[in-house]
Write a protein that holds these residues in place. Sequence first.
Motif, PDB file in Angstrom:
ATOM      1  N   VAL A 170       0.831  -1.121  -0.288  1.00 25.69           N
ATOM      2  CA  VAL A 170      -0.056  -0.103   0.071  1.00 25.69           C
ATOM      3  C   VAL A 170       0.866   1.163  -0.099  1.00 25.69           C
ATOM      4  O   VAL A 170       0.891   2.030  -0.822  1.00 25.69           O
ATOM      5  CB  VAL A 170      -0.912  -0.054   1.257  1.00 25.69           C
ATOM      6  N   THR A 171       1.775   1.078   0.946  1.00 27.37           N
ATOM      7  CA  THR A 171       2.810   2.517   1.007  1.00 27.37           C
ATOM      8  C   THR A 171       3.553   2.411  -0.403  1.00 27.37           C
ATOM      9  O   THR A 171       3.914   3.615  -0.937  1.00 27.37           O
ATOM     10  CB  THR A 171       3.595   2.244   2.158  1.00 27.37           C
ATOM     11  N   LEU A 186      -2.091   5.924   9.540  1.00 24.03           N
ATOM     12  CA  LEU A 186      -1.156   6.594   8.959  1.00 24.03           C
ATOM     13  C   LEU A 186      -0.693   5.499   7.792  1.00 24.03           C
ATOM     14  O   LEU A 186      -0.054   4.488   8.062  1.00 24.03           O
ATOM     15  CB  LEU A 186       0.108   6.776  10.072  1.00 24.03           C
ATOM     16  N   LEU A 187      -0.967   6.077   6.612  1.00 25.51           N
ATOM     17  CA  LEU A 187      -0.537   5.349   5.525  1.00 25.51           C
ATOM     18  C   LEU A 187       1.095   5.754   4.996  1.00 25.51           C
ATOM     19  O   LEU A 187       1.562   4.843   4.211  1.00 25.51           O
ATOM     20  CB  LEU A 187      -1.433   5.989   4.325  1.00 25.51           C
ATOM     21  N   VAL A 222      -5.529   9.248   7.639  1.00 19.59           N
ATOM     22  CA  VAL A 222      -7.081   9.370   7.972  1.00 19.59           C
ATOM     23  C   VAL A 222      -7.090   9.229   9.343  1.00 19.59           C
ATOM     24  O   VAL A 222      -6.757   8.482  10.179  1.00 19.59           O
ATOM     25  CB  VAL A 222      -7.732   8.320   7.323  1.00 19.59           C
ATOM     26  N   ASN A 223      -8.167  10.374   9.889  1.00 11.03           N
ATOM     27  CA  ASN A 223      -8.266  10.482  11.371  1.00 11.03           C
ATOM     28  C   ASN A 223      -9.937  10.378  11.262  1.00 11.03           C
ATOM     29  O   ASN A 223     -10.840  11.531  10.548  1.00 11.03           O
ATOM     30  CB  ASN A 223      -7.883  11.894  11.646  1.00 11.03           C
ATOM     31  N   LEU A 239      -8.630   3.285   1.930  1.00 13.51           N
ATOM     32  CA  LEU A 239      -8.420   4.627   2.342  1.00 13.51           C
ATOM     33  C   LEU A 239      -7.513   5.676   1.632  1.00 13.51           C
ATOM     34  O   LEU A 239      -7.908   6.641   1.431  1.00 13.51           O
ATOM     35  CB  LEU A 239      -7.715   4.553   3.954  1.00 13.51           C
ATOM     36  N   ALA A 240      -6.586   4.996   1.087  1.00 11.34           N
ATOM     37  CA  ALA A 240      -5.541   5.762  -0.020  1.00 11.34           C
ATOM     38  C   ALA A 240      -6.262   6.109  -1.210  1.00 11.34           C
ATOM     39  O   ALA A 240      -6.246   7.190  -1.702  1.00 11.34           O
ATOM     40  CB  ALA A 240      -4.325   4.958  -0.471  1.00 11.34           C
ATOM     41  N   GLU A 241      -7.202   5.258  -1.710  1.00  9.03           N
ATOM     42  CA  GLU A 241      -8.191   5.809  -2.723  1.00  9.03           C
ATOM     43  C   GLU A 241      -8.850   6.766  -2.538  1.00  9.03           C
ATOM     44  O   GLU A 241      -9.129   7.874  -3.301  1.00  9.03           O
ATOM     45  CB  GLU A 241      -8.673   4.485  -3.271  1.00  9.03           C
TER      46      GLU A 241
END
Length: 329
Positions: free
Chosen positions: A5-6, A94-95, A139-140, A182-184
């Motif tokens: 993902v990272t 945290l991504l 993301v929070n 979440l990244a998308e």
Amino acid sequence: MADTVTAAVAAEQPAPGQRLTVADLTAYEHRYNLSHRVSGEGHVPPDQTVAEGRVAERQPWRGLQMVGSDLFVRRTYEAHARPEAPAHVSIIVLLEGRAELALGASRHTLTAGDGLLLAYDRNQSLRARHPADQRVRAVNLTLLRDSLENDPRLAGSVDPLFRSRGGGLWPVSVPYGLRLSLAEWIASAPAAPALPLMAEGLALQLVAQGLAGRGQALPGPVPAPRGRDWRLLERVREYLDEYPGEPHTLKALAGLACMSPSTLRAKFRRAYGRSVFDYLRERRLEQAHRALRDGLSVQQAANRAGYRHATNFATAFRQRYGLTPSAVR
């Protein structure tokens, strides 16, 4: 360790967006009951750039706020909960990048792929620190008591967190698929018609993952050193942040901290959740990653980060980011 993902986003620059200035942080203060402190000598002007990129805000339902950010941090800044900030529960993912969180005497450092469940009851201080010269994707998800009125499932599972005196921090394991989603979501166009539904679905998944992690112990600094010890440890940490490529030794760093090497080793781990040299390795790899994105060769990036041999650097880099150094250039 970072995963794919990272790695999938590590070679990209932050999404195009606006400058986030000191004045912008002031606007957020009113909205989220925060106060901000920006690093710098003396007064920092309101038009000073703190970060660049984008921030997405969604409210899937009343009492629940979801914020996604993709920023390159130019100046170190801190966010502090104001005395009037309401009690809340947050799930933080945290991504990419690094952030430091302090709840009362408990301090924890988040790195890429980490998740954290936080329960804040207003009886302790709450602070987040964002170091400069890094890309941060995060993301929070924050729940207020109002959110429990809209869904009985939340009332039964989240309400005990609001009633726990002293709050707390718990690790959250965030599956690969959820981190990818979440990244998308962070990268989606603000006007995308499906974005509200996407945010609501992701919010429910985050709550489920956060509650599943409750009861696990956080590795690291609970309780954290205080007073003089904390100031001396911060001196060492800031020195490593500023000079990651130097040939540091435990003996020299212990002298900087006015401690014996064994005392520094133990107190640093308790304060930051990792050893002195694990922390240094992360800073070196972050510096090398920036150098590669700036166009330096693999050998140049390795040298700048303090690695004498490119093969050792490539192995450490692949373990940290999930891809080879040459794939970033």
